[in-house]
Design an enzyme around this catalytic site. Structure first.
Site, mmCIF file in Angstrom:
data_model
loop_
_atom_site.group_PDB
_atom_site.id
_atom_site.type_symbol
_atom_site.label_atom_id
_atom_site.label_comp_id
_atom_site.label_asym_id
_atom_site.label_seq_id
_atom_site.Cartn_x
_atom_site.Cartn_y
_atom_site.Cartn_z
ATOM 1 N N ASN A 9 0.834 -1.207 0.000
ATOM 2 C CA ASN A 9 0.000 0.000 0.000
ATOM 3 C C ASN A 9 0.873 1.264 0.000
ATOM 4 O OD1 ASN A 9 -1.611 2.179 0.881
ATOM 5 N ND2 ASN A 9 -3.068 0.783 1.848
ATOM 6 N N LYS A 12 0.193 3.863 2.809
ATOM 7 C CA LYS A 12 0.786 3.513 4.105
ATOM 8 C C LYS A 12 2.267 3.836 4.097
ATOM 9 C CE LYS A 12 -2.211 -0.306 5.572
ATOM 10 N NZ LYS A 12 -2.303 -1.737 5.829
ATOM 11 N N ASP A 69 -1.985 -3.900 10.984
ATOM 12 C CA ASP A 69 -3.229 -4.582 10.654
ATOM 13 C C ASP A 69 -4.344 -3.770 11.292
ATOM 14 O OD1 ASP A 69 -4.320 -6.896 9.266
ATOM 15 O OD2 ASP A 69 -5.135 -7.447 11.210
ATOM 16 N N SER A 70 -5.409 -3.547 10.538
ATOM 17 C CA SER A 70 -6.435 -2.643 11.056
ATOM 18 C C SER A 70 -7.818 -3.105 10.637
ATOM 19 C CB SER A 70 -6.176 -1.225 10.539
ATOM 20 O OG SER A 70 -6.096 -1.230 9.131
ATOM 21 N N LYS A 173 -8.183 13.722 9.878
ATOM 22 C CA LYS A 173 -8.365 12.292 10.156
ATOM 23 C C LYS A 173 -7.134 11.722 10.875
ATOM 24 C CE LYS A 173 -8.938 7.756 8.122
ATOM 25 N NZ LYS A 173 -8.990 6.905 6.936
HETATM 26 P P1 IMP Z 1 -5.466 -4.216 6.285
HETATM 27 O O1 IMP Z 1 -4.841 -3.292 5.291
HETATM 28 O O2 IMP Z 1 -5.273 -5.664 6.002
HETATM 29 O O3 IMP Z 1 -5.075 -3.863 7.677
HETATM 30 O O4 IMP Z 1 -7.060 -4.051 6.126
HETATM 31 C C1 IMP Z 1 -7.726 -3.078 6.816
HETATM 32 C C2 IMP Z 1 -9.159 -2.944 6.316
HETATM 33 O O5 IMP Z 1 -9.899 -2.313 7.367
HETATM 34 C C3 IMP Z 1 -9.266 -2.029 5.099
HETATM 35 O O6 IMP Z 1 -9.371 -2.761 3.925
HETATM 36 C C4 IMP Z 1 -10.552 -1.257 5.384
HETATM 37 O O7 IMP Z 1 -11.650 -1.998 4.944
HETATM 38 C C5 IMP Z 1 -10.611 -1.200 6.897
HETATM 39 N N1 IMP Z 1 -9.951 0.017 7.403
HETATM 40 C C6 IMP Z 1 -8.810 0.103 8.134
HETATM 41 N N2 IMP Z 1 -8.505 1.384 8.412
HETATM 42 C C7 IMP Z 1 -9.471 2.127 7.839
HETATM 43 C C8 IMP Z 1 -9.698 3.544 7.746
HETATM 44 O O8 IMP Z 1 -8.928 4.388 8.251
HETATM 45 N N3 IMP Z 1 -10.798 3.920 7.081
HETATM 46 C C9 IMP Z 1 -11.656 3.043 6.503
HETATM 47 N N4 IMP Z 1 -11.492 1.730 6.529
HETATM 48 C C10 IMP Z 1 -10.399 1.257 7.195
#
Ligand code: IMP
Length: 193
Positions: A9, A12, A69-70, A173
């Site tokens: 990403n 990021k 991870d989020s 944000k």
């Molecule tokens: P990761 O990149 O595998 O951690 O996936 C995180 C997922 O959580 C993303 O694809 C979004 O669907 C959601 N997400 C995480 N952070 C945010 C944010 O700041 N805004 C909106 N969605 C988020």
């Protein structure tokens, strides 16, 4: 010091570069470090998945590696979609499809409390680990609002701002978001490490 970001990403990468450059840390992409690691996110928590990603890239590159991870956790759904936020509803859905499904699953539900969570993990080749978690509480809107951001931003309402994440500027944000908070804590811990 050089750190590899375990992610493809670009957003990021830029965010982490901006925050850590002040500490004299150079953040490399996986491509910069000559690795391309596909990690299965088999953990049951945000922390476990961040560790799995960071550890695999550290092993492959021989350099310290950082991952995050989020996701969005909704109280009335026992924390769903949580660690499955990116894959909620299966592979056929895009961001809009996923938040529409979530709104559908929350139809008639008055308890709209939810929070975004971000876990960051940095693994060093000598075995050290630096971890940080950030959360941002909010409520789930009844309909999407706002054009900015990504993912679930249009349905994540911040009561203090009376706006969804998608109606805030990137600066606004970042100042309150789960990732902004986790990164600020991570930066402080890295300085002490
Ligand atoms: P990761 O990149 O595998 O951690 O996936 C995180 C997922 O959580 C993303 O694809 C979004 O669907 C959601 N997400 C995480 N952070 C945010 C944010 O700041 N805004 C909106 N969605 C988020």
């Amino acid at each position: 010091m050089k750190l590899v970001l375990a992610s493809r990403n670009q957003k990021k990468l830029r965010e982490l570069q901006e925050i850590l450059s002040e500490l004299g840390v150079e953040v490399l992409s996986e491509a910069d470090a000559g690795v391309d690691v596909d990690v299965e996110e088999t953990g049951t928590t945000f922390e476990e998945n961040a560790f799995l990603k960071a550890h695999a890239v550290m092993e492959a590159s021989g350099l310290p590696a950082v991952a995050d991870d989020s996701g969005l956790c909704v109280d009335a759904l026992n924390g769903a979609p949580g660690i499955y936020s990116a894959r909620y509803g299966g592979p056929g859905l895009d961001d809009v499809g996923r938040y529409q499904l979530l709104l559908e699953n929350m139809r008639g539900q008055l308890d709209r409390r939810c929070r975004f969570v971000s876990a960051i993990c940095c693994c060093f080749p000598d075995g050290r680990r630096v971890e940080a978690r950030g959360e941002c509480p909010g409520t789930l809107a009844y309909a999407p609002k706002g054009e900015d951001g990504f993912g679930y931003d249009p349905i994540f309402f911040v009561p203090e701002q009376k706006k969804t994440f998608a109606e805030l500027s990137a600066e606004e944000k970042n100042a309150i978001s789960h990732r902004g908070r986790a990164l600020a804590l991570f930066r402080r811990k890295l300085e002490e490490a």
